[in-house]
Design a protein around this motif. Structure first.
Motif, PDB file in Angstrom:
ATOM      1  N   SER B  50       0.824  -1.206   0.000  1.00  0.00           N
ATOM      2  CA  SER B  50       0.000   0.000   0.000  1.00  0.00           C
ATOM      3  C   SER B  50       0.859   1.258   0.000  1.00  0.00           C
ATOM      4  O   SER B  50       1.751   1.404   0.837  1.00  0.00           O
ATOM      5  N   PRO B  51       0.572   2.216  -0.900  1.00  0.00           N
ATOM      6  CA  PRO B  51       1.340   3.466  -0.893  1.00  0.00           C
ATOM      7  C   PRO B  51       1.037   4.317   0.334  1.00  0.00           C
ATOM      8  O   PRO B  51       1.796   5.234   0.655  1.00  0.00           O
ATOM      9  N   ALA B  52      -0.059   4.018   1.021  1.00  0.00           N
ATOM     10  CA  ALA B  52      -0.400   4.816   2.203  1.00  0.00           C
ATOM     11  C   ALA B  52       0.452   4.425   3.412  1.00  0.00           C
ATOM     12  O   ALA B  52       0.720   5.243   4.281  1.00  0.00           O
ATOM     13  N   LYS B  53       0.879   3.175   3.446  1.00  0.00           N
ATOM     14  CA  LYS B  53       1.647   2.711   4.609  1.00  0.00           C
ATOM     15  C   LYS B  53       3.122   2.983   4.351  1.00  0.00           C
ATOM     16  O   LYS B  53       3.793   2.238   3.642  1.00  0.00           O
ATOM     17  N   LEU B  54       3.597   4.084   4.909  1.00  0.00           N
ATOM     18  CA  LEU B  54       4.961   4.509   4.590  1.00  0.00           C
ATOM     19  C   LEU B  54       6.012   3.747   5.376  1.00  0.00           C
ATOM     20  O   LEU B  54       7.075   3.438   4.871  1.00  0.00           O
ATOM     21  N   GLY B  55       5.732   3.483   6.615  1.00  0.00           N
ATOM     22  CA  GLY B  55       6.744   2.835   7.444  1.00  0.00           C
ATOM     23  C   GLY B  55       6.414   3.019   8.903  1.00  0.00           C
ATOM     24  O   GLY B  55       5.238   3.143   9.265  1.00  0.00           O
ATOM     25  N   VAL B  56       7.465   3.031   9.721  1.00  0.00           N
ATOM     26  CA  VAL B  56       7.236   3.206  11.154  1.00  0.00           C
ATOM     27  C   VAL B  56       8.104   4.337  11.692  1.00  0.00           C
ATOM     28  O   VAL B  56       9.162   4.635  11.134  1.00  0.00           O
TER      29      VAL B  56
END
Lengths: 157, 141
Positions: B50-56
């Motif tokens: 998903s492009p919305a989930k960038l990282g942490v």
């Protein structure tokens, strides 16, 4: 009178739950993989090569940048980690090695719930190593996904 | 006898939503979800589909997912999320989430007048259609 020395049984040293991990880089981030699953590493080459031979064995090469949808790289100096687990093996093409590190599973923080896709199979979580947040990879999950990956998932740099 | 003064219309901003910007587009988040606004120095990209989930991000000794609001609003991001990144830490059905935003305008600046073109992010149903309503269309208003 002879001194009687009371023999005390030797205390067993507690076994550390920490496991040795190979830490490598991929697109600027640090990743760690359990060293027990890493058999060898040798210089990699262009990511479009799908198979590589080393010490008489041929391995399928998985460019982790392509597999994870990261921008592809044609930089020299990339490495192939030969990973073996559960009878499956593959060469994982990574950008470079950082070090070996001991990681206590208790220190690994699971990925937040938002990450509910294939990444749950690929990664155990994140851990701090030398003040760098490192992604702890699940070798079994990555190799299991390998059959489903297609070069079409790759993002051109 | 002096005529009774007509009461002035309420001009105080509504406080039930906070208006934010992303790629020069305004959107709103119910203020009850907002924990804090923070600037994060860096984030660790986590590969996902998903492009919305960038990282942490590590924030206050907590690992928070960094979510890009642009894809949730149907915006194609032309440049990556800059770091340091301005984030709104929000409480959602999936736990606390750091939303990467471009700016914080504040409590609804329309002073009560409905602004139907501002989408409200539904943070109670993350993962199942994120844009719940248009600001001003809520039955509560």
């Amino acid at each position: 009178m002879p001194l009687k020395r009371k023999l005390t049984p030797m205390r067993k040293r507690p076994v550390s739950p920490a496991r040795r991990h190979v830490v490598f880089t991929l697109a600027g981030a640090w990743y760690a993989i359990d060293a027990a699953h890493v058999k060898h590493f040798f210089p990699g080459w262009e990511s479009h090569d799908e198979r590589a031979a080393f010490l008489g064995h041929e391995y399928r090469v998985i460019d982790l940048r392509a597999a994870f949808g990261l921008p592809l790289s044609h930089e020299p100096g990339r490495l192939i980690l030969v990973v073996e687990i559960g009878g499956k093996s593959a060469g994982l093409l990574v950008d470079g090695l950082v070090s070996l590190a001991l990681i206590d599973p208790a220190s690994v923080v699971a990925l937040p719930t938002v990450f509910d896709g294939a990444e749950r199979d690929w990664f155990d979580g994140v851990v701090r190593l030398d003040e760098r947040v490192t992604i702890v990879m699940r070798a079994a999950g990555v190799l299991a996904s390998a059959g489903r990956w297609s070069p079409l998932t790759a993002v051109q740099a | 006898m002096l005529p009774r003064a007509t009461p002035r219309p309420e001009r105080t901003p509504r406080r039930d939503v906070v208006v934010l910007t992303c790629h020069e587009r305004r959107f709103a988040v119910a203020s009850r979800h907002i924990v804090e606004v923070a600037r994060v120095e860096s984030y660790v990209p986590v590969p996902s589909g998903s492009p919305a989930k960038l990282g942490v991000v590590f924030h206050r000794e907590q690992v928070l997912p960094l979510v890009d609001v642009a894809p949730l609003l149907g915006i194609t991001r032309l440049r990556p999320v800059p770091v340091p990144a301005l984030c709104v830490v929000a409480r959602t059905n999936l736990g606390d989430v750091a939303l990467a935003v471009d700016g914080v305008i504040g409590f609804d600046p329309s002073a009560g007048a409905p602004t139907a073109d501002i989408p409200v992010l539904d943070l109670e149903h993350l993962g199942s259609g994120l844009v719940k309503e248009r600001h001003g269309e809520s039955p509560a208003r």
